[in-house]
Design an enzyme around this catalytic site. Sequence first.
Site, short mmCIF file in Angstrom:
data_model
loop_
_atom_site.label_atom_id
_atom_site.label_comp_id
_atom_site.label_asym_id
_atom_site.label_seq_id
_atom_site.Cartn_x
_atom_site.Cartn_y
_atom_site.Cartn_z
N ASN A 38 5.28 -50.09 -17.91
CA ASN A 38 4.08 -50.27 -17.10
C ASN A 38 3.24 -51.36 -17.75
O ASN A 38 2.63 -51.14 -18.79
CB ASN A 38 3.28 -48.96 -17.02
CG ASN A 38 4.01 -47.92 -16.20
OD1 ASN A 38 4.32 -48.16 -15.03
ND2 ASN A 38 4.30 -46.78 -16.80
N SER A 43 -6.44 -60.08 -20.72
CA SER A 43 -6.92 -61.45 -20.84
C SER A 43 -6.24 -62.06 -22.06
O SER A 43 -5.30 -61.49 -22.58
CB SER A 43 -8.44 -61.50 -20.93
OG SER A 43 -8.88 -60.76 -22.03
N SER A 44 -6.69 -63.15 -22.52
CA SER A 44 -5.83 -64.04 -23.28
C SER A 44 -6.10 -64.12 -24.77
O SER A 44 -6.20 -65.20 -25.34
CB SER A 44 -5.94 -65.42 -22.67
OG SER A 44 -5.63 -65.35 -21.31
N GLU A 100 -1.71 -68.90 -19.78
CA GLU A 100 -0.63 -68.65 -18.83
C GLU A 100 -0.75 -69.68 -17.70
O GLU A 100 -1.85 -70.01 -17.27
CB GLU A 100 -0.75 -67.25 -18.21
CG GLU A 100 -1.01 -66.14 -19.20
CD GLU A 100 -2.50 -65.92 -19.48
OE1 GLU A 100 -3.36 -66.41 -18.73
OE2 GLU A 100 -2.81 -65.28 -20.50
#
Length: 155
Positions: A38, A43-44, A100
């Site tokens: 799952n 965020s990054s 991304e």
Amino acid sequence: MIIKTPVKYFMTTGISEGYTTLNAFDGALMNAGIGNTNLVKMSSICPPYCTEVEKVDIPHGSLVPVAYAEITSESAGEIIAAGVAIAFPDDEDHAGLIMEYSSHESRSIVEKKVRKMAEEGMKMRGKAIREIKSVAAEHRVNKCGCAFAAVVLWE
């Protein structure tokens, strides 16, 4: 808190064709080796001292924090690509930055752009870069395809 701060990560990619765009996405996850988990899209940020490991065989059903890029298309013959990059700061006490990107462009163009995005993000933070790592996947669509790239954080 159901997810603790990760200390390990690996980068992975996958591509697939599918009956629908969701089937193609699911197939790309399977191809990337994380299809039975799952995903918790994050965020990054890559935590400080998070170390790269070989791809982990994650238990089925696990909640897995992941930063990813994906693209699907139903245009036969179209090139699609997805990529991720991590920029690590010189100072290991600070977090790394994950970017991304996906597009209807080649793998090499997508990977070049996502690396530049990571570089620019670190500049915005005023951090010198020690290293940038990246991966990308490209797929030529047959009927309905997906390209996927991810940074999977674990434990």
